[in-house]
Design a protein around this motif. Sequence first.
Motif, short mmCIF file in Angstrom:
data_model
loop_
_atom_site.label_atom_id
_atom_site.label_comp_id
_atom_site.label_asym_id
_atom_site.label_seq_id
_atom_site.Cartn_x
_atom_site.Cartn_y
_atom_site.Cartn_z
N PHE A 196 26.97 20.47 17.67
CA PHE A 196 25.91 20.30 16.69
C PHE A 196 24.52 20.34 17.33
O PHE A 196 23.57 20.82 16.72
N GLU A 197 24.40 19.83 18.57
CA GLU A 197 23.08 19.73 19.19
C GLU A 197 22.55 21.05 19.73
O GLU A 197 21.39 21.14 20.13
N ILE A 198 23.40 22.09 19.76
CA ILE A 198 22.95 23.39 20.24
C ILE A 198 22.43 24.20 19.05
O ILE A 198 23.16 24.41 18.07
N PRO A 199 21.20 24.68 19.11
CA PRO A 199 20.64 25.45 17.98
C PRO A 199 21.46 26.71 17.71
O PRO A 199 22.00 27.33 18.63
N MET A 200 21.52 27.10 16.45
CA MET A 200 22.31 28.27 16.05
C MET A 200 21.85 29.52 16.79
O MET A 200 22.67 30.32 17.24
N THR A 201 20.52 29.69 16.92
CA THR A 201 20.02 30.91 17.58
C THR A 201 20.49 30.99 19.03
O THR A 201 20.88 32.06 19.51
N GLU A 202 20.47 29.85 19.72
CA GLU A 202 20.91 29.82 21.12
C GLU A 202 22.40 30.09 21.23
O GLU A 202 22.85 30.86 22.08
#
Length: 297
Positions: A196-202
């Motif tokens: 969850f803590e990783i941004p979708m774009t990344e």
Amino acid sequence: MKMKYGKIDNREKKFISTNRTYLNEYLKNLEAKEDVYIIQTFYNEYKYRKYVTADGLEYTKNLKMENVTTVDKISEKEFNNILDKTKRYVKKRRRTYSDGSYQIDVDDFDKPNKFTMVEVSGGDLGKYEIPKGFIEVTNIAGYQNKNIYNGFVKKVGIILEGTDAVGKSLTIKGLLEQGIVCKDRESRVISANMLFEIPMTERAKKYEKFLIDNDELLLFLVNNDREELLRRVYSRGKITDFDLDTYEYNKLYKQTYEYMRDKGMLHGKLYCIDCTGLGINEQLLEVRKAIDNYAKY
């Protein structure tokens, strides 16, 4: 390498490794013994082998009769003559370990397909437990070496991803029975970034790079029935906080796929299969359809 000749007990258990991380965890606790390369072919009822070892080359002719295999030494010329007749072979790397009274042979197949199989012999085989991340194939005739040589393994290079309790292990087991070898997760990139803590774009950029750099087919399995996912989680006994979030992670897989699809980032290598409301046999059928439609192997 010290070769064994004569009559040899060939009773063993066979396992397919479906997760490289679990395989490495398993092996690090064993004692390494040998590391050789094997080229083998079959002619009539015999198996012919060429061993490439640190000490040189060895050639054998093996005859299997029930629980005993007779191993005879042969010349390079005899082996090459047989290979000229068959014109095909199995090529694999064999790493041998000991685990107490058990011998562990790890066969990394290179030809005709790339996959890893573990063979356990010696000791009381009835008491040997299946290691985590492995699926037993002892009683699937297709994983005998001669049947691998004859083409039983039809497809490899397929990764099944999805949250816990989505049915990956049972699906992989069913596919193995059909000669399709799949991996359970890609831990280094896919699972490691489905957080969850990783941004979708990344996350999407990392996944796209993986798809570009690798030839494997990646399948996301999702099940949108929250109650069913949690029922499966609770049926397993010991529950963690991660398990209780299984439905949210399931949505994250679906959202990631949809984001990458809409951005044109799939490269024909990532597909999502909706398993909602499906029994395991129906789920297996849907996954098999996707593999047949999209896998290149």
